[in-house]
Design a protein around this motif. Structure first.
Motif, PDB file in Angstrom:
ATOM      1  N   ASP A 131      -1.444  -3.845  13.991  1.00  0.00           N
ATOM      2  CA  ASP A 131      -2.314  -3.165  14.941  1.00  0.00           C
ATOM      3  C   ASP A 131      -1.665  -1.862  15.386  1.00  0.00           C
ATOM      4  O   ASP A 131      -0.503  -1.851  15.807  1.00  0.00           O
ATOM      5  N   LEU A 132      -2.406  -0.764  15.288  1.00  0.00           N
ATOM      6  CA  LEU A 132      -1.856   0.540  15.646  1.00  0.00           C
ATOM      7  C   LEU A 132      -1.478   0.630  17.114  1.00  0.00           C
ATOM      8  O   LEU A 132      -0.564   1.364  17.493  1.00  0.00           O
ATOM      9  N   GLY A 133      -2.169  -0.120  17.959  1.00  0.00           N
ATOM     10  CA  GLY A 133      -1.927  -0.011  19.384  1.00  0.00           C
ATOM     11  C   GLY A 133      -0.742  -0.790  19.894  1.00  0.00           C
ATOM     12  O   GLY A 133       0.069  -0.285  20.673  1.00  0.00           O
ATOM     13  N   ASN A 134      -0.621  -2.049  19.434  1.00  0.00           N
ATOM     14  CA  ASN A 134       0.434  -2.906  19.986  1.00  0.00           C
ATOM     15  C   ASN A 134       1.374  -3.506  18.951  1.00  0.00           C
ATOM     16  O   ASN A 134       2.293  -4.251  19.303  1.00  0.00           O
ATOM     17  N   GLY A 135       1.154  -3.211  17.663  1.00  0.00           N
ATOM     18  CA  GLY A 135       2.056  -3.701  16.627  1.00  0.00           C
ATOM     19  C   GLY A 135       1.834  -5.146  16.224  1.00  0.00           C
ATOM     20  O   GLY A 135       2.633  -5.709  15.462  1.00  0.00           O
TER      21      GLY A 135
ATOM     22  N   GLU B 273      -9.563   4.301  12.380  1.00  0.00           N
ATOM     23  CA  GLU B 273      -8.238   3.723  12.197  1.00  0.00           C
ATOM     24  C   GLU B 273      -7.895   2.694  13.277  1.00  0.00           C
ATOM     25  O   GLU B 273      -7.986   2.989  14.467  1.00  0.00           O
ATOM     26  N   GLN B 274      -7.533   1.489  12.824  1.00  0.00           N
ATOM     27  CA  GLN B 274      -7.142   0.420  13.737  1.00  0.00           C
ATOM     28  C   GLN B 274      -5.788  -0.181  13.374  1.00  0.00           C
ATOM     29  O   GLN B 274      -5.082  -0.687  14.247  1.00  0.00           O
ATOM     30  N   ASP B 275      -5.452  -0.145  12.079  1.00  0.00           N
ATOM     31  CA  ASP B 275      -4.232  -0.778  11.599  1.00  0.00           C
ATOM     32  C   ASP B 275      -3.351   0.224  10.852  1.00  0.00           C
ATOM     33  O   ASP B 275      -3.840   1.222  10.322  1.00  0.00           O
ATOM     34  N   ARG B 276      -2.065  -0.092  10.796  1.00  0.00           N
ATOM     35  CA  ARG B 276      -1.138   0.607   9.900  1.00  0.00           C
ATOM     36  C   ARG B 276      -0.858  -0.345   8.757  1.00  0.00           C
ATOM     37  O   ARG B 276      -0.402  -1.476   8.969  1.00  0.00           O
ATOM     38  N   CYS B 277      -1.158   0.115   7.545  1.00  0.00           N
ATOM     39  CA  CYS B 277      -1.055  -0.755   6.368  1.00  0.00           C
ATOM     40  C   CYS B 277       0.089  -0.292   5.477  1.00  0.00           C
ATOM     41  O   CYS B 277       0.249   0.909   5.211  1.00  0.00           O
ATOM     42  N   PHE B 278       0.883  -1.253   4.994  1.00  0.00           N
ATOM     43  CA  PHE B 278       2.006  -0.991   4.090  1.00  0.00           C
ATOM     44  C   PHE B 278       1.822  -1.841   2.839  1.00  0.00           C
ATOM     45  O   PHE B 278       1.482  -3.024   2.926  1.00  0.00           O
TER      46      PHE B 278
ATOM     47  N   TYR C 265      11.370  -3.820  -5.148  1.00  0.00           N
ATOM     48  CA  TYR C 265      10.015  -3.375  -4.832  1.00  0.00           C
ATOM     49  C   TYR C 265      10.083  -1.969  -4.238  1.00  0.00           C
ATOM     50  O   TYR C 265      11.057  -1.603  -3.590  1.00  0.00           O
ATOM     51  N   ARG C 266       9.030  -1.195  -4.439  1.00  0.00           N
ATOM     52  CA  ARG C 266       9.000   0.139  -3.831  1.00  0.00           C
ATOM     53  C   ARG C 266       7.734   0.310  -3.002  1.00  0.00           C
ATOM     54  O   ARG C 266       6.673  -0.260  -3.317  1.00  0.00           O
ATOM     55  N   LEU C 267       7.850   1.061  -1.918  1.00  0.00           N
ATOM     56  CA  LEU C 267       6.723   1.325  -1.041  1.00  0.00           C
ATOM     57  C   LEU C 267       5.755   2.280  -1.746  1.00  0.00           C
ATOM     58  O   LEU C 267       6.136   3.388  -2.125  1.00  0.00           O
ATOM     59  N   VAL C 268       4.507   1.856  -1.940  1.00  0.00           N
ATOM     60  CA  VAL C 268       3.532   2.669  -2.659  1.00  0.00           C
ATOM     61  C   VAL C 268       2.400   3.145  -1.766  1.00  0.00           C
ATOM     62  O   VAL C 268       1.643   4.037  -2.139  1.00  0.00           O
ATOM     63  N   MET C 269       2.269   2.534  -0.582  1.00  0.00           N
ATOM     64  CA  MET C 269       1.251   3.003   0.352  1.00  0.00           C
ATOM     65  C   MET C 269       1.682   2.745   1.780  1.00  0.00           C
ATOM     66  O   MET C 269       2.201   1.669   2.099  1.00  0.00           O
ATOM     67  N   GLU C 270       1.460   3.728   2.622  1.00  0.00           N
ATOM     68  CA  GLU C 270       1.659   3.594   4.062  1.00  0.00           C
ATOM     69  C   GLU C 270       0.658   4.525   4.734  1.00  0.00           C
ATOM     70  O   GLU C 270       0.786   5.745   4.670  1.00  0.00           O
ATOM     71  N   ASP C 271      -0.358   3.938   5.349  1.00  0.00           N
ATOM     72  CA  ASP C 271      -1.416   4.765   5.933  1.00  0.00           C
ATOM     73  C   ASP C 271      -2.148   3.959   6.999  1.00  0.00           C
ATOM     74  O   ASP C 271      -2.015   2.729   7.080  1.00  0.00           O
ATOM     75  N   SER C 272      -2.955   4.668   7.793  1.00  0.00           N
ATOM     76  CA  SER C 272      -3.757   4.017   8.831  1.00  0.00           C
ATOM     77  C   SER C 272      -5.155   3.746   8.280  1.00  0.00           C
ATOM     78  O   SER C 272      -5.760   4.602   7.627  1.00  0.00           O
ATOM     79  N   ILE C 273      -5.659   2.548   8.541  1.00  0.00           N
ATOM     80  CA  ILE C 273      -6.940   2.111   7.985  1.00  0.00           C
ATOM     81  C   ILE C 273      -7.788   1.474   9.090  1.00  0.00           C
ATOM     82  O   ILE C 273      -7.248   1.018  10.101  1.00  0.00           O
TER      83      ILE C 273
END
Length: 525
Positions: A55-59, A33-38, A20-28
């Protein structure tokens, strides 16, 4: 939290196949922005993917979605397609799914010990397992998490409902509540049914002759099937109009003024036999057809400005925007500012709808709602000449507002011989600046012709239907999350009326309608 640390947390939570390859990594979501999405995808099968959000704040893990349709094993597929399981096998699958979900929640949920309420629902060979906090034996909505477990015992979906940073205090049982039967009698006194024509799909409803894929029936339906009654005061949380669609009235014929000030004559509206392009305002000297699709019932045309230069956007290849362009580039064409989408019903060759993406016009609103309605009627006269026979006009719910509107929206529910057709209505919007028709969402004229050819006459009286509905009417207590004050959300105890039966698997099936001819109860699935 550091984004590199978030990526490490994500890869520790779930095992991503090496190919598998990483195709998206961004904050949503963008702008809030509240989350980091992969997102990881299988290069050879892009429908197979793994998506995880933190969660961007606490993971904290907030969501997981795993799609692997192409890699589904024959064993899993066959178990997933089983309509009826033997009781022993069913219990074994449920136990396996629960064990997998319990282990996952214990490891990844922020407060698993607090999730003392659990429900398991089997759907299409998968299991939806919900965990909640509870108070006095009742689940607290908006708390806990929901998981999807497949027939092989794999967790393929997870969604956190309540974040640690936004927990609402657990409520205490009120000192006194209203008598249940007194509230039920109050609801019965206010209960009303109305005649309606509904399209019953066998996949959604249980009804006689449900071997038929769909059938139109004359039914009685409760006008206010959902109510929220404060258990302490006995008062409804909302006014009656909150639960129902706006009232409507027949459209009275009127002469349209074709020379309104500020509105130029339109070729499409003055042509004897206007084309669909003319009706939709597609100027073929400037626009070209770039895409055509056919779903069997409607043909959809996508027009865009000729020789339009593509804006070259520079962005991180792993960003949300870049991912969406790669994944749905062709589909996103329809959302370009210059796009015009036109839909034509194949069976009747009537305009079924259109939408202009550039419908917002610069300038001050110059037309009143009444003037816009005249424009709408002129348009309807061209695309739906007999609209007065089948449409009514909804009352404007925003009447009296002083704020100027860029567009006026008109909603037109369908009526056959004075009886409303459930969930069928047209919509037309008009620019208050230019007087142009911005969008039109029609209904199937073929459907209307079929219904108009039938005789819908009730054989069951309203009183008899109401009595049958009341037979199944029960009240249940539930907690309601009142977030009307965002700074101080709280739980309130409510009485909620519910007409339903419980099947052998313990799932509740709501009473949706009563057949106006046979008196049959029609249940939702």
């Amino acid at each position: 939290m550091d984004k590199h640390k978030l990526r490490k947390i994500a890869t520790n939570i779930i095992s991503v196949p090496e190919h598998y390859r990483l195709v998206m990594e961004d904050s949503i979501p963008q702008g809030n922005e509240q989350d980091r999405c992969f997102i990881w995808e299988d290069p050879g099968q892009s429908d197979d993917k793994i998506e995880i959000s933190l969660d961007l704040g606490n993971g904290e893990l907030t969501a997981i979605g795993i799609d692997y349709a192409a890699a589904e094993t024959e064993e899993t597929a066959s178990s997933g397609l089983m309509v009826e399981w033997e009781e022993t096998a069913r219990r074994g699958l449920i136990a396996e799914a629960e064990a997998a979900a319990d282990a996952f929640v214990a490891k990844h949920a922020p407060d698993p010990a607090e999730y003392t309420w659990k429900s398991v629902i089997g759907k299409c060979g998968k299991f939806e397992i919900t965990y909640c906090r509870e108070a006095s034996g009742l689940p607290l909505p908006g708390t806990g998490c929901k998981l999807i477990v497949d027939g092989a015992g794999n967790v393929i979906g997870y969604r956190l409902k309540e974040r640690s940073s936004r927990k609402v205090s657990e409520p205490k049982w009120p000192a006194a509540i209203k008598d249940k039967e007194a509230v039920r009698q109050q609801i019965i006194e206010q209960c009303q049914l109305r005649l309606s024509i509904v399209c019953l799909h066998s996949s959604l409803y249980e009804f006689a002759s449900s071997d038929v894929e769909q059938d139109y029936r004359l039914v009685y339906e409760p006008i206010t099937s959902q109510r929220w009654i404060d258990a302490v005061t006995g008062h409804d949380l909302y006014e009656p109009e909150h639960y129902v669609m706006p009232p409507s009235h027949p459209i009275v014929p009127s002469e349209s003024d074709f020379n309104e000030i500020g509105v130029e004559d339109d070729v499409a509206l003055n042509s004897v036999k206007p084309s669909w392009e003319q009706l939709a305002g597609v100027q073929l000297e400037h626009y070209e057809l770039v895409k055509e699709s056919d779903d069997g019932e409607r043909v959809k045309y996508l027009y865009q400005l000729q020789k339009q230069e593509e804006e070259q956007l520079e962005s991180d290849e792993l960003s949300v925007d870049a991912y969406m362009r790669r994944k749905w580039g062709d589909s996103l064409q329809a959302f370009k500012p210059s796009s015009i989408i036109v839909q034509v019903e194949k069976a009747t060759d009537r305009l079924a709808g259109f939408h202009r993406m550039d419908s917002t016009k610069e300038g001050q609103p110059a037309l009143s709602r009444e003037q816009c309605w005249k424009r709408a009627e002129r348009f309807l006269n061209r695309v739906f000449p007999d609209y007065r026979a089948y449409f009514q006009l909804e009352v404007d719910q925003k009447q009296g507002e002083k704020e100027l509107r860029e567009r006026e929206f008109f909603y037109l529910p369908v009526y056959i011989a004075g009886i409303p057709v459930s969930h069928e209505r047209a919509m037309i919007s008009v620019s208050t600046v230019s007087g142009e028709i911005c969008s039109y969402m029609g209904v199937s004229y073929e459907m209307i012709q079929q219904l108009a050819s039938r005789q819908f006459q009730p054989l069951i009286s309203p009183d008899a239907a109401l009595a049958r509905y009341i037979e199944q009417l029960k009240l249940k207590l539930k907690w309601h999350l009142d977030d009307s004050d965002p700074e101080a959300p709280r739980f309130r105890l409510l009485y909620e009326p519910a007409a339903h039966i419980t099947d052998e698997q313990g799932e509740e099936k709501p009473l949706r309608f009563i057949d106006a001819v046979t008196g049959e109860w029609i249940w939702g699935k």
